[in-house]
Design a protein around this motif. Sequence first.
Motif, PDB file in Angstrom:
ATOM      1  N   ALA A  81       2.591  -2.692  -3.164  1.00 17.64           N
ATOM      2  CA  ALA A  81       1.675  -3.235  -4.160  1.00 17.64           C
ATOM      3  C   ALA A  81       2.327  -4.259  -5.082  1.00 17.64           C
ATOM      4  CB  ALA A  81       1.037  -2.115  -4.989  1.00 17.64           C
ATOM      5  N   VAL A  82       3.421  -4.878  -4.659  1.00 21.93           N
ATOM      6  CA  VAL A  82       4.018  -5.963  -5.434  1.00 21.93           C
ATOM      7  C   VAL A  82       3.249  -7.243  -5.090  1.00 21.93           C
ATOM      8  CG1 VAL A  82       6.109  -7.313  -5.864  1.00 21.93           C
ATOM      9  CG2 VAL A  82       6.271  -4.846  -5.461  1.00 21.93           C
ATOM     10  N   ALA A  93      -5.717  -3.789  -9.215  1.00 26.38           N
ATOM     11  CA  ALA A  93      -6.263  -2.730  -8.364  1.00 26.38           C
ATOM     12  C   ALA A  93      -5.204  -2.192  -7.406  1.00 26.38           C
ATOM     13  CB  ALA A  93      -7.467  -3.262  -7.583  1.00 26.38           C
ATOM     14  N   ALA A  94      -4.387  -3.092  -6.830  1.00 19.60           N
ATOM     15  CA  ALA A  94      -3.342  -2.651  -5.901  1.00 19.60           C
ATOM     16  C   ALA A  94      -2.297  -1.797  -6.610  1.00 19.60           C
ATOM     17  CB  ALA A  94      -2.675  -3.867  -5.254  1.00 19.60           C
ATOM     18  N   ALA A  95      -1.888  -2.216  -7.820  1.00 21.55           N
ATOM     19  CA  ALA A  95      -0.885  -1.442  -8.562  1.00 21.55           C
ATOM     20  C   ALA A  95      -1.410  -0.062  -8.912  1.00 21.55           C
ATOM     21  CB  ALA A  95      -0.470  -2.201  -9.820  1.00 21.55           C
ATOM     22  N   VAL A  96      -2.669   0.006  -9.369  1.00 22.17           N
ATOM     23  CA  VAL A  96      -3.262   1.292  -9.744  1.00 22.17           C
ATOM     24  C   VAL A  96      -3.379   2.207  -8.529  1.00 22.17           C
ATOM     25  CG1 VAL A  96      -5.390   2.389 -10.559  1.00 22.17           C
ATOM     26  CG2 VAL A  96      -4.465   0.395 -11.752  1.00 22.17           C
ATOM     27  N   GLU A  97      -3.759   1.630  -7.389  1.00 24.61           N
ATOM     28  CA  GLU A  97      -3.920   2.437  -6.175  1.00 24.61           C
ATOM     29  C   GLU A  97      -2.586   3.006  -5.699  1.00 24.61           C
ATOM     30  OE1 GLU A  97      -5.632   2.020  -1.603  1.00 24.61           O
ATOM     31  OE2 GLU A  97      -5.229   0.227  -2.793  1.00 24.61           O
ATOM     32  N   GLN A  98      -1.523   2.230  -5.801  1.00 27.80           N
ATOM     33  CA  GLN A  98      -0.250   2.627  -5.208  1.00 27.80           C
ATOM     34  C   GLN A  98       0.674   3.399  -6.152  1.00 27.80           C
ATOM     35  OE1 GLN A  98       0.926   2.283  -2.027  1.00 27.80           O
ATOM     36  NE2 GLN A  98      -1.111   1.592  -1.460  1.00 27.80           N
ATOM     37  N   SER A  99       0.498   3.283  -7.441  1.00 25.23           N
ATOM     38  CA  SER A  99       1.397   3.969  -8.372  1.00 25.23           C
ATOM     39  C   SER A  99       1.225   5.476  -8.277  1.00 25.23           C
ATOM     40  CB  SER A  99       1.135   3.517  -9.807  1.00 25.23           C
ATOM     41  OG  SER A  99       1.903   4.285 -10.712  1.00 25.23           O
ATOM     42  N   TRP A 100       2.322   6.204  -8.372  1.00 26.65           N
ATOM     43  CA  TRP A 100       2.289   7.661  -8.351  1.00 26.65           C
ATOM     44  C   TRP A 100       2.253   8.255  -9.757  1.00 26.65           C
ATOM     45  CZ3 TRP A 100       6.536   9.014  -4.156  1.00 26.65           C
ATOM     46  CH2 TRP A 100       6.062   8.631  -2.887  1.00 26.65           C
ATOM     47  N   PHE A 147       1.769 -17.965 -16.217  1.00 22.24           N
ATOM     48  CA  PHE A 147       1.774 -17.906 -14.759  1.00 22.24           C
ATOM     49  C   PHE A 147       2.837 -18.852 -14.204  1.00 22.24           C
ATOM     50  CE2 PHE A 147      -2.505 -16.650 -16.061  1.00 22.24           C
ATOM     51  CZ  PHE A 147      -2.680 -15.485 -15.333  1.00 22.24           C
ATOM     52  N   PRO A 148       3.361 -18.580 -12.979  1.00 24.05           N
ATOM     53  CA  PRO A 148       3.043 -17.468 -12.090  1.00 24.05           C
ATOM     54  C   PRO A 148       3.759 -16.182 -12.502  1.00 24.05           C
ATOM     55  CG  PRO A 148       4.679 -18.861 -11.046  1.00 24.05           C
ATOM     56  CD  PRO A 148       4.306 -19.544 -12.339  1.00 24.05           C
ATOM     57  N   LEU A 149       3.192 -15.057 -12.032  1.00 21.43           N
ATOM     58  CA  LEU A 149       3.672 -13.737 -12.413  1.00 21.43           C
ATOM     59  C   LEU A 149       3.790 -12.843 -11.192  1.00 21.43           C
ATOM     60  CD1 LEU A 149       1.207 -13.292 -15.404  1.00 21.43           C
ATOM     61  CD2 LEU A 149       3.682 -13.622 -15.623  1.00 21.43           C
ATOM     62  N   VAL A 150       4.437 -11.701 -11.387  1.00 20.63           N
ATOM     63  CA  VAL A 150       4.480 -10.648 -10.377  1.00 20.63           C
ATOM     64  C   VAL A 150       3.981  -9.369 -11.035  1.00 20.63           C
ATOM     65  CG1 VAL A 150       5.943  -9.234  -8.880  1.00 20.63           C
ATOM     66  CG2 VAL A 150       6.390 -11.685  -9.109  1.00 20.63           C
ATOM     67  N   VAL A 151       3.012  -8.722 -10.401  1.00 26.80           N
ATOM     68  CA  VAL A 151       2.464  -7.455 -10.875  1.00 26.80           C
ATOM     69  C   VAL A 151       2.899  -6.367  -9.899  1.00 26.80           C
ATOM     70  CG1 VAL A 151       0.352  -6.161 -11.363  1.00 26.80           C
ATOM     71  CG2 VAL A 151       0.506  -8.594 -11.961  1.00 26.80           C
ATOM     72  N   LYS A 152       3.331  -5.217 -10.428  1.00 23.44           N
ATOM     73  CA  LYS A 152       3.834  -4.168  -9.545  1.00 23.44           C
ATOM     74  C   LYS A 152       3.697  -2.792 -10.201  1.00 23.44           C
ATOM     75  CE  LYS A 152       8.033  -5.962  -9.633  1.00 23.44           C
ATOM     76  NZ  LYS A 152       9.497  -6.171  -9.458  1.00 23.44           N
ATOM     77  N   PRO A 153       3.659  -1.736  -9.384  1.00 19.08           N
ATOM     78  CA  PRO A 153       3.817  -0.395  -9.935  1.00 19.08           C
ATOM     79  C   PRO A 153       5.262  -0.231 -10.404  1.00 19.08           C
ATOM     80  CG  PRO A 153       2.980  -0.327  -7.666  1.00 19.08           C
ATOM     81  CD  PRO A 153       3.467  -1.714  -7.926  1.00 19.08           C
ATOM     82  N   GLY A 154       5.468   0.627 -11.380  1.00 16.03           N
ATOM     83  CA  GLY A 154       6.821   0.822 -11.885  1.00 16.03           C
ATOM     84  C   GLY A 154       7.578   1.929 -11.204  1.00 16.03           C
ATOM     85  N   ASP A 155       6.967   2.550 -10.173  1.00 18.02           N
ATOM     86  CA  ASP A 155       7.557   3.763  -9.613  1.00 18.02           C
ATOM     87  C   ASP A 155       7.590   3.781  -8.082  1.00 18.02           C
ATOM     88  OD1 ASP A 155       4.856   3.874  -9.170  1.00 18.02           O
ATOM     89  OD2 ASP A 155       4.510   5.754 -10.225  1.00 18.02           O
ATOM     90  N   ARG A 156       7.425   2.628  -7.443  1.00 23.44           N
ATOM     91  CA  ARG A 156       7.399   2.589  -5.988  1.00 23.44           C
ATOM     92  C   ARG A 156       8.535   1.715  -5.469  1.00 23.44           C
ATOM     93  NH1 ARG A 156       3.062   4.104  -3.203  1.00 23.44           N
ATOM     94  NH2 ARG A 156       4.696   4.376  -1.644  1.00 23.44           N
ATOM     95  N   SER A 157       8.739   1.744  -4.143  1.00 24.07           N
ATOM     96  CA  SER A 157       9.775   0.950  -3.495  1.00 24.07           C
ATOM     97  C   SER A 157       9.182   0.231  -2.296  1.00 24.07           C
ATOM     98  CB  SER A 157      10.939   1.852  -3.053  1.00 24.07           C
ATOM     99  OG  SER A 157      10.484   2.855  -2.158  1.00 24.07           O
ATOM    100  N   ASN A 158      10.035  -0.488  -1.553  1.00 24.14           N
ATOM    101  CA  ASN A 158       9.609  -1.205  -0.348  1.00 24.14           C
ATOM    102  C   ASN A 158       8.513  -2.232  -0.627  1.00 24.14           C
ATOM    103  OD1 ASN A 158      11.281  -0.489   1.785  1.00 24.14           O
ATOM    104  ND2 ASN A 158      10.158   1.382   2.216  1.00 24.14           N
ATOM    105  N   SER A 159       8.494  -2.789  -1.837  1.00 24.87           N
ATOM    106  CA  SER A 159       7.528  -3.820  -2.233  1.00 24.87           C
ATOM    107  C   SER A 159       6.090  -3.345  -2.178  1.00 24.87           C
ATOM    108  CB  SER A 159       7.693  -5.081  -1.365  1.00 24.87           C
ATOM    109  OG  SER A 159       8.970  -5.638  -1.549  1.00 24.87           O
TER     110      SER A 159
END
Length: 407
Positions: A162-163, A177-184, A148-160
Amino acid sequence: MNFRTLFIRPLRERELGLTTFLRRGAEIVIADHPSSDLFGLADRQIPVPSPPEAFRNGGMAEIEERVVAFARRFPLTAVTADFDYLLPLVGRLNDRLGLRGHTGASGTVCASKVRQRAALDAAGVPSPGWRPFTTRAELSAAARELGFPLVVKPGDRSNSAAVRYVAREAELDGAYAAAVEQSWTGEYLVEQYLDGPEVSVEAITFRGCTEVIAVTDKEIGQPPRFLKLGAEVPSRLPSDVLDGVREVAVAAVAALGVTDSPSHTELRITAEGPKVVEVNARVGGLFLAQMVQAATGVNLYDAWFDVVHGRPPRLAPTRSAVAVRRCVSDGAGEVAAVDVGTQPVEEAERHVLTRCHVKPGAVLKPAEDNFDVRAVHVAAAPTREEAVAAAERLVGTLGIRVRELQW
């Protein structure tokens, strides 16, 4: 020559692209759902299912075949898009139609943050340590390995979207949970947090040679989210640091296999030097093209037009000014009114643009990402002090009044 250019799902925010291509004599073709804002502005239309829905539901092949069928009757000279998730489609179309720009390979790499990271690592481009993950257990294991510290994000979205900044183990649940919800597509990654000022590099690549047009200083909101608050062109970094930033950005673009495209590369200036946050192989958003044009005289879309039509782009600066952007993301509730104040006449020459993205009656949730920007103001002037002052005055002329709601 008849320049017939396809725009796939253009955004109203990117109107400079449409107007620039029109000024260059292009016939504008738009592929989008017929209900989209700009569909009616096309010279020719290709009605297609909503591209975001098609992407999420495996329907991109249908859009591709509709475009190819259209092109058999009305040959295209270029295909463009301003969304990362559309770059693989653009590349495949270019491959099939024999057009310049992204290839299927470069579009696929550029659209995926996981593939990007792997390509940057393979090329030795300075980047944070990272790991892909699918399950919550994999995320925990990767976090322990990276630290830590870390950044978790979806791998397929933009405009930050669920980052999330994560400082400790207990915060991983919310970030996951945020990454799973926002990833396409179900693609996620975790990476080491890069501490230091953030900049972006606006560049044009033609026949594999990348030329940097501008370096932009960014003002980013405090973690755990990464809201864009402001930006300035040109950067105020020392010249030796700027040299390193340009070098890393050019190397990053090359590592992704980009040969003919604009690019917007985000970096952080760490204690170990500049490191890549991500590469967007397109023109940057939130009116960066207008900022670069106001500061340097270079129209990135004009250069893009030349690149996709096989012509050397005109990239020499024709002016030297400072452009400043201010984003408004505060306020939550139901919009009661949007009040426009009086702008002094003497301010007009410094006013580049004002855009308000909300209307009375809209319900605004607390800002989560840069899709939630309420308004944007850009000013330009010969000096930074004048440009900053003008931008701040512009912010003061537009008021968004909200009624508080219970969330």
